[in-house]
Scaffold this motif. Sequence first.
Motif, mmCIF file in Angstrom:
data_model
loop_
_atom_site.group_PDB
_atom_site.id
_atom_site.type_symbol
_atom_site.label_atom_id
_atom_site.label_comp_id
_atom_site.label_asym_id
_atom_site.label_seq_id
_atom_site.Cartn_x
_atom_site.Cartn_y
_atom_site.Cartn_z
ATOM 1 N N GLY A 217 13.608 59.545 12.348
ATOM 2 C CA GLY A 217 13.733 59.104 13.737
ATOM 3 C C GLY A 217 13.525 57.607 13.863
ATOM 4 N N ARG A 218 12.547 57.097 13.129
ATOM 5 C CA ARG A 218 12.301 55.648 13.142
ATOM 6 C C ARG A 218 13.465 54.901 12.522
ATOM 7 N N TYR A 219 14.026 55.481 11.461
ATOM 8 C CA TYR A 219 15.171 54.870 10.786
ATOM 9 C C TYR A 219 16.346 54.747 11.753
ATOM 10 N N LEU A 220 16.611 55.818 12.518
ATOM 11 C CA LEU A 220 17.696 55.775 13.492
ATOM 12 C C LEU A 220 17.423 54.760 14.587
ATOM 13 N N LEU B 3 18.788 49.622 17.102
ATOM 14 C CA LEU B 3 18.317 48.343 17.623
ATOM 15 C C LEU B 3 19.016 47.184 16.923
ATOM 16 N N ARG B 4 19.158 47.301 15.622
ATOM 17 C CA ARG B 4 19.830 46.244 14.867
ATOM 18 C C ARG B 4 21.290 46.115 15.283
ATOM 19 N N ARG C 225 15.077 42.853 5.693
ATOM 20 C CA ARG C 225 14.667 44.224 5.367
ATOM 21 C C ARG C 225 15.457 45.202 6.220
ATOM 22 N N HIS C 226 15.439 46.480 5.825
ATOM 23 C CA HIS C 226 16.143 47.514 6.577
ATOM 24 C C HIS C 226 15.446 47.817 7.885
ATOM 25 N N GLN C 227 14.131 47.811 7.872
ATOM 26 C CA GLN C 227 13.345 48.123 9.066
ATOM 27 C C GLN C 227 12.259 47.074 9.190
ATOM 28 N N GLN D 233 11.061 52.173 3.542
ATOM 29 C CA GLN D 233 12.281 52.442 2.811
ATOM 30 C C GLN D 233 13.098 53.474 3.558
ATOM 31 N N GLU D 234 14.381 53.523 3.254
ATOM 32 C CA GLU D 234 15.247 54.518 3.873
ATOM 33 C C GLU D 234 14.825 55.908 3.422
ATOM 34 N N PRO D 235 15.053 56.912 4.302
ATOM 35 C CA PRO D 235 14.656 58.273 3.894
ATOM 36 C C PRO D 235 15.521 58.803 2.783
#
Length: 99
Positions: free
Chosen positions: A33-36, A41-42, A90-92, A97-99
Amino acid sequence: MTPVKATRHHAAQPRAGSSDQQDAQTARGRGYGRYLFWGWLRLVLGIAQMALVGAAVVAFLYGGVSDVTVGCFLAASAATLLSRVLYHGRHQPDGDQEP
C-alpha cells in the motif's frame, strides 16, 4: 552427453509456519500500500512539473514576464524541489525496497 536437469532458481523462502514467514507476509502486505501511494505521488508530482512548466512557457510567450508566468514557474519549481527532497534517487522517500 549428459542430460541437463531443468531447475528453477528461487530465493530462499522461510519455512512454513515460521515467524520469519509471518514477518515477511506482514511486511509485504503493509509495504504494498505504501509502495502504491509513493508511486502515485511521484507520478502526480512529475505531471505537475511538466504541466506547470508548459503553462509557464506559454504564459511567457503570450504575455512576457507577468504574475501568471512567475506563479507557474514558482509552482513548477516547488513541485520539482519537493520531488527531489522526497525521493533524491530512491524508489520511496524512506528508502524501503520494493515488495
